[in-house]
Design a protein around this motif. Structure first.
Motif, PDB file in Angstrom:
ATOM      1  N   SER A  29       0.866  -1.140  -0.001  1.00  3.56           N
ATOM      2  CA  SER A  29      -0.119   0.025   0.052  1.00  3.56           C
ATOM      3  C   SER A  29       1.058   1.256  -0.037  1.00  3.56           C
ATOM      4  O   SER A  29       1.974   1.249   0.917  1.00  3.56           O
ATOM      5  CB  SER A  29      -0.777  -0.096   1.296  1.00  3.56           C
ATOM      6  N   ALA A  30       0.714   2.150  -1.117  1.00  2.20           N
ATOM      7  CA  ALA A  30       1.306   3.379  -1.055  1.00  2.20           C
ATOM      8  C   ALA A  30       0.205   4.513  -0.976  1.00  2.20           C
ATOM      9  O   ALA A  30      -0.457   4.701  -2.116  1.00  2.20           O
ATOM     10  CB  ALA A  30       2.222   3.539  -2.206  1.00  2.20           C
ATOM     11  N   VAL A  31       0.162   5.271  -0.035  1.00  2.01           N
ATOM     12  CA  VAL A  31      -0.697   6.534   0.077  1.00  2.01           C
ATOM     13  C   VAL A  31       0.178   7.587  -0.027  1.00  2.01           C
ATOM     14  O   VAL A  31       0.890   8.007   0.938  1.00  2.01           O
ATOM     15  CB  VAL A  31      -1.604   6.198   1.262  1.00  2.01           C
ATOM     16  N   SER A  32       0.082   8.432  -0.902  1.00  4.90           N
ATOM     17  CA  SER A  32       0.645   9.899  -1.264  1.00  4.90           C
ATOM     18  C   SER A  32      -0.141  10.937  -0.974  1.00  4.90           C
ATOM     19  O   SER A  32      -1.225  11.016  -1.578  1.00  4.90           O
ATOM     20  CB  SER A  32       1.347   9.916  -2.465  1.00  4.90           C
ATOM     21  N   ILE A  33       0.088  11.765   0.158  1.00  8.97           N
ATOM     22  CA  ILE A  33      -0.728  12.718   0.497  1.00  8.97           C
ATOM     23  C   ILE A  33      -0.075  14.088  -0.144  1.00  8.97           C
ATOM     24  O   ILE A  33       1.135  14.528   0.226  1.00  8.97           O
ATOM     25  CB  ILE A  33      -0.787  13.006   1.917  1.00  8.97           C
TER      26      ILE A  33
ATOM     27  N   VAL B 183      -3.645  11.689  -3.196  1.00  6.35           N
ATOM     28  CA  VAL B 183      -4.499  12.910  -3.132  1.00  6.35           C
ATOM     29  C   VAL B 183      -4.205  14.056  -2.640  1.00  6.35           C
ATOM     30  O   VAL B 183      -3.155  13.951  -1.791  1.00  6.35           O
ATOM     31  CB  VAL B 183      -5.823  12.176  -1.922  1.00  6.35           C
ATOM     32  N   PRO B 184      -4.949  15.053  -2.865  1.00  7.76           N
ATOM     33  CA  PRO B 184      -4.678  16.495  -2.449  1.00  7.76           C
ATOM     34  C   PRO B 184      -5.280  16.580  -1.073  1.00  7.76           C
ATOM     35  O   PRO B 184      -6.399  16.058  -0.797  1.00  7.76           O
ATOM     36  CB  PRO B 184      -4.720  17.439  -3.238  1.00  7.76           C
ATOM     37  N   ILE B 185      -4.715  17.649  -0.265  1.00  8.56           N
ATOM     38  CA  ILE B 185      -5.396  17.993   0.799  1.00  8.56           C
ATOM     39  C   ILE B 185      -5.265  19.576   1.086  1.00  8.56           C
ATOM     40  O   ILE B 185      -4.279  20.181   0.564  1.00  8.56           O
ATOM     41  CB  ILE B 185      -5.007  17.516   2.229  1.00  8.56           C
ATOM     42  N   GLY B 186      -6.139  20.391   1.813  1.00 15.18           N
ATOM     43  CA  GLY B 186      -6.231  21.552   2.149  1.00 15.18           C
ATOM     44  C   GLY B 186      -7.063  21.923   3.293  1.00 15.18           C
ATOM     45  O   GLY B 186      -7.557  21.019   3.805  1.00 15.18           O
ATOM     46  N   SER B 187      -7.182  23.052   3.633  1.00 16.05           N
ATOM     47  CA  SER B 187      -8.306  23.545   4.616  1.00 16.05           C
ATOM     48  C   SER B 187      -9.692  23.487   3.808  1.00 16.05           C
ATOM     49  O   SER B 187      -9.648  23.515   2.848  1.00 16.05           O
ATOM     50  CB  SER B 187      -7.940  24.881   5.322  1.00 16.05           C
TER      51      SER B 187
END
Length: 301
Positions: A162-166, A232-236
């Motif tokens: 499993s590779a989860v790239s944030i 997946v990208p993340i932000g506020s």
């Protein structure tokens, strides 16, 4: 009897590394912290004995440390060279070695899961709107290309289940990097310098607190199962427009700076948190994010 999980953190001496290690320690998770000066960093952070620092250079051509095989491990990968403009070729070489050495650790582990700190820079220059996991890269920088290559190496490696790239935006918190736009804004405001900006109506959310990222990473690392390849990208969580955010920052810092609006030469883009929410991410409201950052900044100015 169930086997106790433990976590390996690469890039332990980085800005985000401090927050991740403190979150793991607070959660009472056995942790191995890796960096060239891990021992000194962990002493500075005031961590408990459950965090075991190891001084190791993950960018070396030959890795001189072996992973203990007494239990499954999940790797939180934070190690990466910033690749300053005048040495991007050298930085790309370093980052490829870092990535391949992390994969060598995976080959020795009984549980080859990676939670990887990637970057919004992989998207290059999005043409406005919301950036999501489905947004295609458009002219990324050398740094963005290196991050994409690392993501792909982890995804393709047979030893990684499993590779989860944030894909991270600007990280805020104590000692946030001076290249961060919001850090430069805060510095200008606290020095009462005039500030120019564009896109006043843009609903800015391209920043997160490092402490929130750390909690998200720890939650991912502790999950029994993760998807095989997620990026997946993340932000506020979006809130007021950029003009209101900057006015609030000026007020909170008691600044006499004048804010001047300039015509925009590029399209502004926001971040879609939908995919990250499915992994357990809970975005903080952007105005709360900014207020927390300003409090930290004012205390340390």
């Amino acid at each position: 009897m169930a086997v106790t999980k433990s976590v390996i953190v690469t890039g332990a001496g980085s800005f985000l590394g401090e927050y991740v290690l403190k979150a793991l320690d607070a959660a009472e998770i056995d942790t191995i912290a890796l960096s060239r000066q891990a021992v000194a960093a962990c002493r500075r952070y005031g961590l408990s004995a459950r965090v075991k620092p190891v001084d190791v250079d993950l960018s070396a051509p030959r890795l001189n440390w072996s992973l203990p095989l007494d239990r499954p491990h999940t790797i939180i990968n934070l190690a990466f060279d910033r690749m300053v403009a005048n040495s991007s070729a050298h930085g790309a070489e370093i980052n490829e070695r870092l990535t391949r050495n992390v994969l060598r650790l995976c080959r020795a582990s009984k549980d080859s899961k990676i939670v990887n700190a990637s970057s919004m820079s992989v998207y290059g220059k999005p043409e406005g709107g919301l950036v999501s996991e489905d947004t295609a890269p458009l002219f990324p920088s050398d740094y963005g290309i290196a991050k994409l290559q690392a993501e792909q190496l982890f995804a393709d490696a047979p030893e990684v289940v499993s590779a989860v790239s944030i894909r991270l935006p600007a990280l805020l918190g104590r000692d946030a990097h001076s290249e961060n736009w919001l850090v430069r804004v805060a510095q200008s405001l606290i020095q009462n310098e005039d500030l120019t900006y564009s896109s006043p109506d843009f609903r800015f959310n391209n920043a997160v607190m490092a402490s929130d990222v750390a909690m998200f990473f720890v939650g991912l690392a502790m999950r029994d199962t993760l998807p095989p390849d997620v990026r997946v990208p993340i932000g506020s969580a979006p809130g007021p427009c950029l003009a209101d955010i900057l006015e609030q920052m000026r007020s909170d810092l008691n600044s006499k700076s004048r804010l001047k609006i300039l015509p925009s030469k590029t399209s502004s883009f926001g971040i879609d948190n939908s995919a990250a929410k499915k992994l357990g991410y809970r975005p903080r409201d952007v105005m709360e994010t900014i207020k927390l950052f300003v409090q930290d900044f004012a205390q340390n100015a």
